[in-house]
Motif scaffolding. Structure first.
Motif, PDB file in Angstrom:
ATOM      1  N   ASP A 240       0.948   3.526  -3.420  1.00  0.00           N
ATOM      2  CA  ASP A 240       1.062   4.661  -3.240  1.00  0.00           C
ATOM      3  C   ASP A 240       2.663   4.827  -2.877  1.00  0.00           C
ATOM      4  O   ASP A 240       3.275   5.648  -3.533  1.00  0.00           O
ATOM      5  CB  ASP A 240       0.427   5.058  -1.907  1.00  0.00           C
ATOM      6  N   ILE A 241       3.220   3.842  -2.224  1.00  0.00           N
ATOM      7  CA  ILE A 241       4.670   4.080  -2.182  1.00  0.00           C
ATOM      8  C   ILE A 241       5.774   3.571  -3.216  1.00  0.00           C
ATOM      9  O   ILE A 241       6.709   3.892  -3.328  1.00  0.00           O
ATOM     10  CB  ILE A 241       5.115   3.253  -0.898  1.00  0.00           C
TER      11      ILE A 241
ATOM     12  N   LYS B 294       4.895   4.767  -6.349  1.00  0.00           N
ATOM     13  CA  LYS B 294       4.547   5.727  -7.393  1.00  0.00           C
ATOM     14  C   LYS B 294       5.921   6.204  -8.301  1.00  0.00           C
ATOM     15  O   LYS B 294       5.968   6.563  -9.164  1.00  0.00           O
ATOM     16  CB  LYS B 294       3.834   6.715  -6.753  1.00  0.00           C
TER      17      LYS B 294
ATOM     18  N   TRP C 162      -2.099   0.912  -0.214  1.00  0.00           N
ATOM     19  CA  TRP C 162      -0.584   1.597   0.561  1.00  0.00           C
ATOM     20  C   TRP C 162       0.541   1.160  -0.363  1.00  0.00           C
ATOM     21  O   TRP C 162       1.304   2.055  -0.778  1.00  0.00           O
ATOM     22  CB  TRP C 162      -0.604   0.965   1.760  1.00  0.00           C
ATOM     23  N   GLU C 163       0.520  -0.020  -0.743  1.00  0.00           N
ATOM     24  CA  GLU C 163       1.644  -0.547  -1.630  1.00  0.00           C
ATOM     25  C   GLU C 163       1.645   0.290  -2.991  1.00  0.00           C
ATOM     26  O   GLU C 163       2.800   0.878  -3.394  1.00  0.00           O
ATOM     27  CB  GLU C 163       1.454  -1.983  -1.949  1.00  0.00           C
TER      28      GLU C 163
END
Length: 374
Positions: free
Chosen positions: A363-364, A366, A360-361
């Motif tokens: 992905d955000i 990017k 999750w980290e």
């Protein structure tokens, strides 16, 4: 990587040289020096890449620290990646979209997967063509999505993209004076930058806790367990002896300004307020000093090439006047930093520093973000 371009153990030698300088004399002020982790290697440009590769070489210096740093019982990265490898990796990051964890290339680099799983490749392609979820879309357009086998320069945002793509946590700090800034404004920018670097290294120094030599309680065992790590022992020894040269376990910092980048590995502070950054500059091959030949250690393995002598400490110093020549800087630090309401930077603790991102980290992160310091 060619051994002639990479030198290990240089920070230990720098500490030795700084300790040889008299603390007080008629013409010399008292100084305090903070140096980063000795796991950071100096990596310099070769003749074929001189003039355009500083961003890649400084990225490799960050990776040299990560290569020797363990998390979850293995190295954060398997090895330092070559320039052509970094170029290929950057293009992958620009083109690929949302991955399912574990990350294909990170798994390969860490030796846990021989190749990207088929379902990851399929999802990657679908996201790229339908949702355009590649890394750093702005930077990708600026470089026309192509750097492989070119001499294009890269900067802080590309290094950020490379690290986050590998699943490594990092933070960018911006120092930006107005375009029409005068000496007073650039002076303030330099002061804030030096303040940030100083607080980064000072916060990592181990403070000697009060204790009784005759105490038999559990605190003694706790202290001993904390000192099992060789780097922690170096930090504790330095603090307890009241030394003016402190070896810390801090990762290096990536410093960028227009046209060049360097790796900050420490800071020198004088009593009158004068400060110097201690840097590894990939464009200065003279920083390597005279290296001793590779020899076998007692286990029969080849030991790292280590500097036998440092010609001059001055080649590692960057003073305030040099910083004031530019009105924009960026710092990239490994790990997660945050900004307090007062504007001061909260640095990650060396005792609980985690570098690996969750799915999750990653992905955000990017798309590149930064903290504005000034």
């Amino acid at each position: 990587m060619p051994g002639s371009d990479r030198t290990s153990g240089l920070l230990t030698q720098l500490a030795f040289e700084f300790r040889k300088i008299p603390q007080q004399s008629k013409n010399k002020l008292q100084r305090t020096v903070y140096l980063g982790s000795n796991r950071t290697d100096l990596i310099v440009s070769d003749f074929w890449d001189k003039g355009w590769s500083c961003g890649y070489r400084n990225c490799q210096m960050l990776m040299s620290f990560l290569e020797k740093t363990n998390e979850m019982d293995e190295s954060v990265i398997k090895h330092v990646i070559s320039i052509s490898g970094l170029q290929s990796l950057l293009e992958r990051a620009w083109k690929e979209g949302l991955f399912l964890f574990p990350f294909p290339f990170l798994c390969y680099m860490r030796g846990t997967s021989p190749a990207p799983p088929t379902f990851c490749v399929k999802i990657t392609q679908e996201n790229f063509w339908t949702r355009k979820l590649g890394f750093d879309s702005v930077g990708a357009l600026q470089l026309q999505r192509r750097v492989y086998k070119t001499r294009k320069w890269i900067g802080t945002t590309e290094v950020y993209t490379l690290l986050v793509y590998l699943g490594i946590k990092c933070t960018i700090l911006d120092f930006d004076a107005p375009k029409a800034a005068g000496p007073a404004t650039t002076g303030l920018l330099a002061e804030r930058l030096f303040d940030c670097v100083q607080s980064y290294f000072e916060a990592s120094v181990v403070v000697n806790r009060p204790s009784s030599s005759n105490s038999d309680d559990g605190n003694d065992n706790s202290v001993k367990s904390r000192e099992n790590n060789v780097f922690t022992r170096m930090m504790v020894s330095s603090a307890r002896a009241g030394k003016h040269v402190h070896m810390t376990d801090r990762p290096p910092m990536y410093l960028q300004h227009a046209g060049h980048s360097r790796t900050i590995v420490g800071i020198e502070i004088f009593d009158d307020g004068i400060r110097n950054l201690i840097v590894f500059d990939p464009g200065r091959r003279t920083q390597r000093g005279k290296s001793s030949p590779i020899q076998e250690n007692k286990h029969g393995n080849e030991s790292d090439q280590r500097p036998a002598a440092i010609a001059s400490l001055q080649s590692y110093r960057v003073d305030t006047k040099a910083i004031e020549r530019n009105s924009q800087y960026q710092l990239l630090v490994l790990g997660e930093a945050s900004q307090r309401p007062s504007g001061a930077i909260q640095w990650p603790s060396t005792d609980s520093n985690h570098f690996l991102l969750t799915e999750w980290e990653r992905d955000i992160m990017k798309q590149v973000t930064s903290i504005r310091v000034i």
